[in-house]
Design a protein around this motif. Structure first.
Motif, PDB file in Angstrom:
ATOM      1  N   LEU A 197      -8.403   1.120   5.554  1.00  0.00           N
ATOM      2  CA  LEU A 197      -9.533   2.152   6.361  1.00  0.00           C
ATOM      3  C   LEU A 197      -9.205   4.185   6.305  1.00  0.00           C
ATOM      4  CD1 LEU A 197     -11.331   0.045   8.760  1.00  0.00           C
ATOM      5  CD2 LEU A 197     -12.719   1.384   6.708  1.00  0.00           C
ATOM      6  N   GLU A 198      -8.066   3.918   7.348  1.00  0.00           N
ATOM      7  CA  GLU A 198      -7.220   4.964   6.928  1.00  0.00           C
ATOM      8  C   GLU A 198      -7.172   5.424   5.520  1.00  0.00           C
ATOM      9  OE1 GLU A 198      -3.512   6.982   8.828  1.00  0.00           O
ATOM     10  OE2 GLU A 198      -4.289   4.925  10.183  1.00  0.00           O
ATOM     11  N   ALA A 199      -6.693   4.790   4.711  1.00  0.00           N
ATOM     12  CA  ALA A 199      -6.066   5.721   3.155  1.00  0.00           C
ATOM     13  C   ALA A 199      -7.252   6.191   2.412  1.00  0.00           C
ATOM     14  CB  ALA A 199      -5.675   4.384   2.862  1.00  0.00           C
ATOM     15  N   GLN A 200      -8.891   5.027   2.991  1.00  0.00           N
ATOM     16  CA  GLN A 200      -9.941   5.958   2.460  1.00  0.00           C
ATOM     17  C   GLN A 200     -10.400   6.734   3.051  1.00  0.00           C
ATOM     18  OE1 GLN A 200     -12.068   2.324   2.789  1.00  0.00           O
ATOM     19  NE2 GLN A 200     -11.868   1.747   0.992  1.00  0.00           N
ATOM     20  N   GLN A 201     -10.244   7.159   4.046  1.00  0.00           N
ATOM     21  CA  GLN A 201     -10.314   8.911   4.695  1.00  0.00           C
ATOM     22  C   GLN A 201      -9.746  10.001   4.150  1.00  0.00           C
ATOM     23  OE1 GLN A 201     -10.430   7.609   9.334  1.00  0.00           O
ATOM     24  NE2 GLN A 201     -11.953   6.396   9.274  1.00  0.00           N
ATOM     25  N   LYS A 202      -8.235   9.615   4.239  1.00  0.00           N
ATOM     26  CA  LYS A 202      -7.522  10.625   3.599  1.00  0.00           C
ATOM     27  C   LYS A 202      -7.252  10.902   1.971  1.00  0.00           C
ATOM     28  CE  LYS A 202      -4.109  10.092   7.308  1.00  0.00           C
ATOM     29  NZ  LYS A 202      -2.396   9.831   7.866  1.00  0.00           N
ATOM     30  N   TYR A 203      -7.558   9.732   1.693  1.00  0.00           N
ATOM     31  CA  TYR A 203      -7.219   9.811  -0.373  1.00  0.00           C
ATOM     32  C   TYR A 203      -8.125   8.838  -1.175  1.00  0.00           C
ATOM     33  CZ  TYR A 203      -2.628  10.037   1.419  1.00  0.00           C
ATOM     34  OH  TYR A 203      -1.485  10.342   1.930  1.00  0.00           O
ATOM     35  N   GLY A 204      -9.643   9.002  -0.341  1.00  0.00           N
ATOM     36  CA  GLY A 204     -11.208   8.271  -1.000  1.00  0.00           C
ATOM     37  C   GLY A 204     -10.580   7.134  -0.774  1.00  0.00           C
ATOM     38  N   SER A 205     -12.045   6.650  -1.529  1.00  0.00           N
ATOM     39  CA  SER A 205     -12.309   5.129  -1.218  1.00  0.00           C
ATOM     40  C   SER A 205     -12.068   4.381  -2.338  1.00  0.00           C
ATOM     41  CB  SER A 205     -14.121   5.033  -1.449  1.00  0.00           C
ATOM     42  OG  SER A 205     -14.109   5.870  -3.367  1.00  0.00           O
ATOM     43  N   HIS A 206     -11.401   5.061  -3.517  1.00  0.00           N
ATOM     44  CA  HIS A 206     -10.946   4.193  -5.015  1.00  0.00           C
ATOM     45  C   HIS A 206      -9.382   4.190  -4.217  1.00  0.00           C
ATOM     46  CE1 HIS A 206     -14.378   3.905  -6.813  1.00  0.00           C
ATOM     47  NE2 HIS A 206     -14.785   5.399  -7.481  1.00  0.00           N
ATOM     48  N   VAL A 207      -8.999   4.033  -3.860  1.00  0.00           N
ATOM     49  CA  VAL A 207      -7.416   3.720  -3.284  1.00  0.00           C
ATOM     50  C   VAL A 207      -6.951   2.582  -2.971  1.00  0.00           C
ATOM     51  CG1 VAL A 207      -7.695   6.177  -1.678  1.00  0.00           C
ATOM     52  CG2 VAL A 207      -7.522   3.804  -0.574  1.00  0.00           C
ATOM     53  N   GLU A 208      -5.618   2.354  -3.707  1.00  0.00           N
ATOM     54  CA  GLU A 208      -5.074   1.486  -4.062  1.00  0.00           C
ATOM     55  C   GLU A 208      -3.803   0.991  -2.816  1.00  0.00           C
ATOM     56  OE1 GLU A 208      -4.228  -0.450  -7.805  1.00  0.00           O
ATOM     57  OE2 GLU A 208      -6.028   0.708  -8.869  1.00  0.00           O
ATOM     58  N   LEU A 209      -3.770   0.184  -2.400  1.00  0.00           N
ATOM     59  CA  LEU A 209      -2.725  -0.132  -1.730  1.00  0.00           C
ATOM     60  C   LEU A 209      -1.707  -1.076  -2.232  1.00  0.00           C
ATOM     61  CD1 LEU A 209      -4.273   0.269   1.942  1.00  0.00           C
ATOM     62  CD2 LEU A 209      -3.659   2.414   0.940  1.00  0.00           C
ATOM     63  N   GLN A 210      -0.649  -1.273  -1.350  1.00  0.00           N
ATOM     64  CA  GLN A 210       0.807  -1.931  -1.624  1.00  0.00           C
ATOM     65  C   GLN A 210       1.604  -2.177  -0.204  1.00  0.00           C
ATOM     66  OE1 GLN A 210       2.708  -2.261  -5.757  1.00  0.00           O
ATOM     67  NE2 GLN A 210       4.156  -2.725  -4.650  1.00  0.00           N
ATOM     68  N   GLN A 211       1.911  -3.400   0.211  1.00  0.00           N
ATOM     69  CA  GLN A 211       2.750  -3.798   1.464  1.00  0.00           C
ATOM     70  C   GLN A 211       4.455  -3.714   1.399  1.00  0.00           C
ATOM     71  OE1 GLN A 211       1.402  -6.834   3.950  1.00  0.00           O
ATOM     72  NE2 GLN A 211       2.899  -5.967   5.845  1.00  0.00           N
ATOM     73  N   ASP A 212       4.794  -2.751   2.190  1.00  0.00           N
ATOM     74  CA  ASP A 212       6.224  -2.472   1.929  1.00  0.00           C
ATOM     75  C   ASP A 212       6.471  -3.937   1.667  1.00  0.00           C
ATOM     76  OD1 ASP A 212       8.515  -2.618   2.357  1.00  0.00           O
ATOM     77  OD2 ASP A 212       8.758  -0.672   3.203  1.00  0.00           O
ATOM     78  N   GLU A 213       7.639  -4.282   0.648  1.00  0.00           N
ATOM     79  CA  GLU A 213       8.137  -5.843   0.599  1.00  0.00           C
ATOM     80  C   GLU A 213       8.953  -6.324   1.192  1.00  0.00           C
ATOM     81  OE1 GLU A 213       7.286  -8.223  -1.907  1.00  0.00           O
ATOM     82  OE2 GLU A 213       6.067  -6.491  -2.366  1.00  0.00           O
ATOM     83  N   ASP A 214       9.622  -5.190   2.421  1.00  0.00           N
ATOM     84  CA  ASP A 214      10.683  -5.320   3.230  1.00  0.00           C
ATOM     85  C   ASP A 214      10.308  -5.724   4.771  1.00  0.00           C
ATOM     86  OD1 ASP A 214      12.290  -5.023   1.750  1.00  0.00           O
ATOM     87  OD2 ASP A 214      12.962  -2.839   2.229  1.00  0.00           O
ATOM     88  N   VAL A 215      11.140  -6.273   5.256  1.00  0.00           N
ATOM     89  CA  VAL A 215      11.023  -7.405   6.396  1.00  0.00           C
ATOM     90  C   VAL A 215      11.452  -6.556   7.930  1.00  0.00           C
ATOM     91  CG1 VAL A 215      10.607  -9.135   5.650  1.00  0.00           C
ATOM     92  CG2 VAL A 215      13.145  -9.178   6.415  1.00  0.00           C
ATOM     93  N   LEU A 216      11.253  -6.569   9.082  1.00  0.00           N
ATOM     94  CA  LEU A 216      12.620  -6.187  10.305  1.00  0.00           C
ATOM     95  C   LEU A 216      13.426  -6.693  10.655  1.00  0.00           C
ATOM     96  CD1 LEU A 216       9.278  -4.890  12.213  1.00  0.00           C
ATOM     97  CD2 LEU A 216      11.112  -3.470  11.312  1.00  0.00           C
ATOM     98  N   ASP A 217      14.307  -6.054  10.389  1.00  0.00           N
ATOM     99  CA  ASP A 217      15.824  -6.475  11.353  1.00  0.00           C
ATOM    100  C   ASP A 217      15.746  -7.532  12.413  1.00  0.00           C
ATOM    101  OD1 ASP A 217      18.289  -7.313  12.053  1.00  0.00           O
ATOM    102  OD2 ASP A 217      18.194  -5.409  13.120  1.00  0.00           O
ATOM    103  N   THR A 218      16.047  -9.266  12.447  1.00  0.00           N
ATOM    104  CA  THR A 218      15.856  -9.933  12.816  1.00  0.00           C
ATOM    105  C   THR A 218      15.673  -8.633  14.912  1.00  0.00           C
ATOM    106  OG1 THR A 218      16.351 -11.787  11.648  1.00  0.00           O
ATOM    107  CG2 THR A 218      16.103 -11.910  13.944  1.00  0.00           C
TER     108      THR A 218
END
Length: 933
Positions: free
Chosen positions: A461-482
């Motif tokens: 929702l936030e990305a569509q507001q900033k970059y338009g309705s046809h945005v594509e997202l990819q979540q960061d592959e990394d995890v947080l330090d334990t």
């Protein structure tokens, strides 16, 4: 009285009381009863001052080791004491998801199956990870339960629980919103073994024997005006030379001043690199010339930043050389090191090789040298968070026990570096950031914008507001330090970010953190910084820092040494309570390491065996009490004690009881747990079992036709015995919970649903404290020991009766000894006891006696008609001769200057002590011989 017990007649109770203590059966019985009754599941709405501890979460991959057992024994002693003091206590358990450890286990399984996690895919990988956690991850919890931990298992947490995972996301979002979390390309510690960045705190510096290689970098345009044709550099890591972008010299170094600004030609690559001036270069180290590799060394990175130098990475993340390494591409970094050195030698550029011992950073998890690599990672800005903690420290929050650790904590907060929190793993809390890849041709680059959000839906929702309705997202592959989720542990486990939740409002901040000194940096400081940022309060009032459990050779236990001691083996042999008591009793001052003796050939420990013997002593004392309570009812045992009718022995033990109560309560309160254990041990074993129980045996046996006075005396001794034993069990309960629960029920007759664990700490009667009486009884016991020693020296049999004479000017001691004559006769096998003032024996002829002195008391043991005097004199002469020879040998050794100069101080001190002991032995034997003349 508190409650009407189910069993009335205590005399009959002994019929169901086993003769032999069975720790395994006893412990499993009470652990089950505590669990079933939810004895340690507190209600936040209950009355009582709050007290809370969250236990350090062991890794879900772990097995119980001695460190866990030690930490659990300390924590449980603290919380059980606070519960007895009437507080509303929460002790909250849980486990940590251990990102690297779990992923390592799974990848070993995949290797055996002939697949990789990439082939499996992230979703299937996580399914396998959760399945492993379900099947094997609970082992450490079951093992912890065997320790008798009085934690609330219903509130058990796991760092990747849904609630705690929400807290982690919330913490990330808040830190990002305030600019404390950022993403950037920086030099990080990279572990090729685990394929992940590791923080500075996950790096262990190890001394290794390496080399310092010296080689030449030729000047690009030939020799200088002074004839210098090359610069000589020295390094411990020649494999990184292909990433060199400069050679730095000190601007004040006259040797190279004319070369500053000229260029050198990098061997094998042909790149021209400048000679630069940097004041941080040490003129005295090596040749005074430093090769600068900003992408592979933190100091070089700083030089590169100052001089705006390029950063060239020559290594892949698996530790192999990349295309920038030229002819060495594809080689492992250590193979490349050998190949580079060989090539330099072949080119005539290698000058020399020197052996060099130096510190190398190793990955604590991967167990391989880390590689400084440029990498785009997520970081937390630490400086402002650390300053907040330092301010709280000026307000005394938290308090450290022992206080010397406060400085260590404060020093670590000073000059702190930003924390790299991203890890290139799949098991863990995935970073809640989504890249808007549609803005960079569906690739994640340094320039790709990203959205930080609680969920993908929210991010979209936030990305569509900033970059338009046809945005594509990819979540960061990394995890947080334990350690990111562990840093939230004291408050995320209680319901944060919902600070209105009952548990959070009732038990936060927590009362005490109990942990080892080795993770002050890893965990303690991270928790205080996180708590300061999110709750504006320190997460605990006190931090109790304990030492390590060392092995029988006083070495730190480690997997590499293979010298760990399995606590479960000792529990199976001696019982949980024996192990717990042994560990705590060994503590000498808070924060000190302890040494646990252990025979690896038999899996036995004399220290733990001694604690088991102590448990047996308590068991037998309780059995003795039950045997001697006759038809007495529990209600009668709660009758008020009439102090004015008590014998001196009763008054003495009640004085000791009150004093020990006050001392023990103070020690528990101030985390002097080792001192508390030792004090209770001495009181229980010596004062109660060895002296008081022996003193009252005569009074408990009143015969067939007792007088009213004898019956009153027996009743008093029963009341006092019951009172002392009952209070003693309560005071010992934090240290030996199962045994004391069993014995407490045996003597009180309470139903099994009423627990000692939830009883109240006994209120001490300060009016019973009588220091003068305690001192007098100490002298009485010394006199009895002296008589026993004299009988042993004379060779008297235990059954052989002998008279004894006590001589003293001390009127208080005279009075006590006269009153105690029946007890002295009983305890020393004497057929006659005479107590006199020295003036009463003036002019009397002395019979042949053995004599001894204790303080203001002289003891005579007449033996003329009881032993073979000739044989006794002969034995004493032999003892004298032996001692005199010892004196001669030791005196000769100590008179030699060579011995004094060369021998260790410990050996010299031992020699002097042996000489003093031998001289004392000579004096004693000579006195004995004089008494026989």
């Amino acid at each position: 009285m508190e409650e009407s017990p189910a069993r009335k007649n205590l005399g009959n109770a002994v019929d169901g009381f086993p003769k032999i203590y069975d720790p395994i059966g006893t412990e499993s019985c009470w652990q089950l009863r505590w669990d079933v009754s939810k004895a340690f599941h507190p209600d936040p709405n209950d009355k009582g001052e709050s007290f809370s501890i969250v236990i350090p979460p062991p890794n879900v991959t772990g097995s119980l080791h001695m460190g866990h057992a030690f930490n659990a024994a300390l924590i449980d002693a603290i919380v059980r004491f606070q519960r007895l003091k009437g507080k509303n206590v929460l002790c909250l358990p849980g486990t940590d998801h251990a990102s690297i450890a779990v992923q390592t286990i799974l990848e070993k399984q995949f290797k055996e199956e002939g697949i990789t996690r990439e082939q499996l895919g992230r979703e299937k990988f996580l399914e396998r990870a959760w399945a492993w956690k379900s099947e094997s991850g609970g082992r450490i919890v079951q093992q912890l339960r065997r320790l008798g931990y009085s934690v609330d298992w219903e509130r058990e947490r796991f760092t990747m629980d849904e609630r705690l995972s929400r807290a982690v996301s919330e913490a990330f979002l808040r830190l990002h919103e305030t600019g404390l979390i950022y993403r950037g390309e920086y030099l990080v510690n990279w572990c090729p073994a685990s394929g992940s960045a590791v923080s500075d705190l996950e790096v262990e510096m190890k001394e290794v024997d390496g080399n310092l290689w010296y080689f030449k970098y030729p000047l690009t345009h030939g020799p200088s005006k002074t004839g210098i044709a090359y610069l000589e550099v020295a390094t411990t890591r020649p494999e990184t030379m292909m990433g060199d972008v400069a050679v730095a010299v000190n601007p004040l170094d006259a040797r190279y001043k004319e070369l500053i600004g000229q260029t050198l030609t990098l061997p094998f690559i042909g790149r021209q690199i400048p000679v630069i001036a940097d004041e941080h270069v040490d003129k005295e180290f090596g040749t005074g010339c430093v090769k600068v590799t900003p992408a592979h060394d933190p100091n070089d990175f700083a030089i590169g930043q100052r001089h705006n130098l390029p950063q060239i990475t020559v290594m892949n993340k698996d530790g192999s050389m990349n295309s920038e390494a030229g002819q060495f591409q594809g080689l492992d970094r250590f193979d490349a090191r050998k190949a580079v050195v060989a090539a330099l030698d072949e080119e005539g550029l290698l000058v020399k090789v020197e052996p060099y011992r130096h510190s190398v950073p190793f990955s604590d998890r991967g167990k391989v040298p880390v590689e400084p690599l440029l990498s785009t990672q997520w970081f937390v800005r630490m400086e402002s968070m650390a300053e907040h903690c330092k301010f709280h420290l000026t307000q005394g929050k938290p308090r450290f026990y022992p206080d010397r650790w406060e400085k260590v904590y404060k020093d670590w907060l000073t000059g702190i570096r930003d924390w790299c929190i991203s890890r290139q793993l799949w098991w863990g809390h995935r970073i809640p950031a989504w890249f808007v890849v549609s803005e960079t041709d569906n690739l994640v680059t340094k320039e790709t914008p990203y959205i930080v959000a609680h969920s993908e839906k929210e991010a979209l929702l936030e990305a569509q507001q900033k970059y338009g309705s046809h945005v594509e997202l990819q979540q960061d592959e990394d995890v947080l330090d334990t350690w990111f989720s562990s840093g939230l542990w004291p408050f995320s486990t209680l319901g944060w970010p919902n600070e209105q939740e009952n548990d959070f409002s009732r038990w936060y901040p927590t009362s005490t953190l109990v942990t080892g000194f080795d993770i002050i940096f890893f965990w303690v400081a991270r928790m205080t910084m996180m708590a300061g940022a999110f709750t504006k309060r320190m997460p605990f009032a006190d931090v109790y820092i304990h030492g390590l459990v060392r092995d029988e050779q006083n070495r730190k236990m480690s997997k590499s040494l293979g010298n760990g001691i399995d606590p479960l083996l000792l529990i199976d042999r001696y019982g949980t309570d024996a192990l717990r008591f042994a560990l705590v009793k060994e503590v000498v001052g808070a924060g000190q390491d302890i040494r646990l003796d252990y025979d690896r050939s038999t899996d036995t420990s004399l220290t733990v065996e001694a604690a088991r013997n102590f448990a047996n002593k308590l068991w037998n004392a309780t059995r003795f009490a039950l045997l001697n309570l006759g038809t007495t009812t529990v209600e009668e045992m709660f009758d008020e004690i009439d102090y004015s009718t008590l014998e001196l022995a009763d008054q003495w033990i009640l004085s000791r009881l009150s004093k020990v109560n006050l001392e023990t309560s103070k020690r528990y309160q101030n985390y002097a747990l080792g001192e508390a254990a030792k004090g209770l041990y001495e009181f229980a074993w010596n004062d109660f079992c060895d002296w008081y129980v022996e003193l009252i045996k005569r009074r408990l046996n009143v015969g067939d036709c007792p007088s009213e006075e004898a019956l009153l005396d027996r009743k008093n001794s029963q009341l006092v015995m019951f009172k002392v034993l009952r209070d003693l069990l309560v005071m010992l309960h934090p240290l030996m919970p199962h045994l004391t629960e069993e014995l407490w029920h045996a003597i009180t007759g309470f139903h099994e649903t009423k627990f000692l664990a939830l009883d109240s700490w006994p209120k001490p009667n300060k009016e019973w404290c009588n220091q003068a009486l305690e001192l007098s009884f100490s002298e009485l016991f010394d006199s009895i020991r002296l008589v026993r020693n004299l009988r042993a020296e004379a060779g008297l049999k235990p059954s052989q009766k002998a008279p004894v004479r006590f001589i003293t000017k001390n009127t208080n001691l005279l009075e006590l000894l006269n009153k105690a004559i029946p007890d002295i006769q009983s305890l020393t096998r004497s057929n006659a006891v005479e107590v006199v003032h020295p003036r009463e024996i003036l002019g009397q002829s002395n019979s042949k006696s053995l004599a001894g002195v204790s303080g203001q008391l002289e003891v005579l043991l007449p033996i003329e008609d009881l032993v073979d005097l000739h044989a006794l004199r002969s034995r004493l002469q032999k003892d004298l001769s032996k001692a005199e020879k010892e004196i001669a040998i030791l005196s000769s050794r100590l008179s030699k200057s060579s011995f004094i100069q060369k021998a260790p101080e410990r050996v010299i001190a031992e020699c002097r002590q042996k000489l003093a002991d031998a001289e004392a032995q000579v004096d004693l034997v000579q006195q004995r011989l004089l008494g026989l003349e």
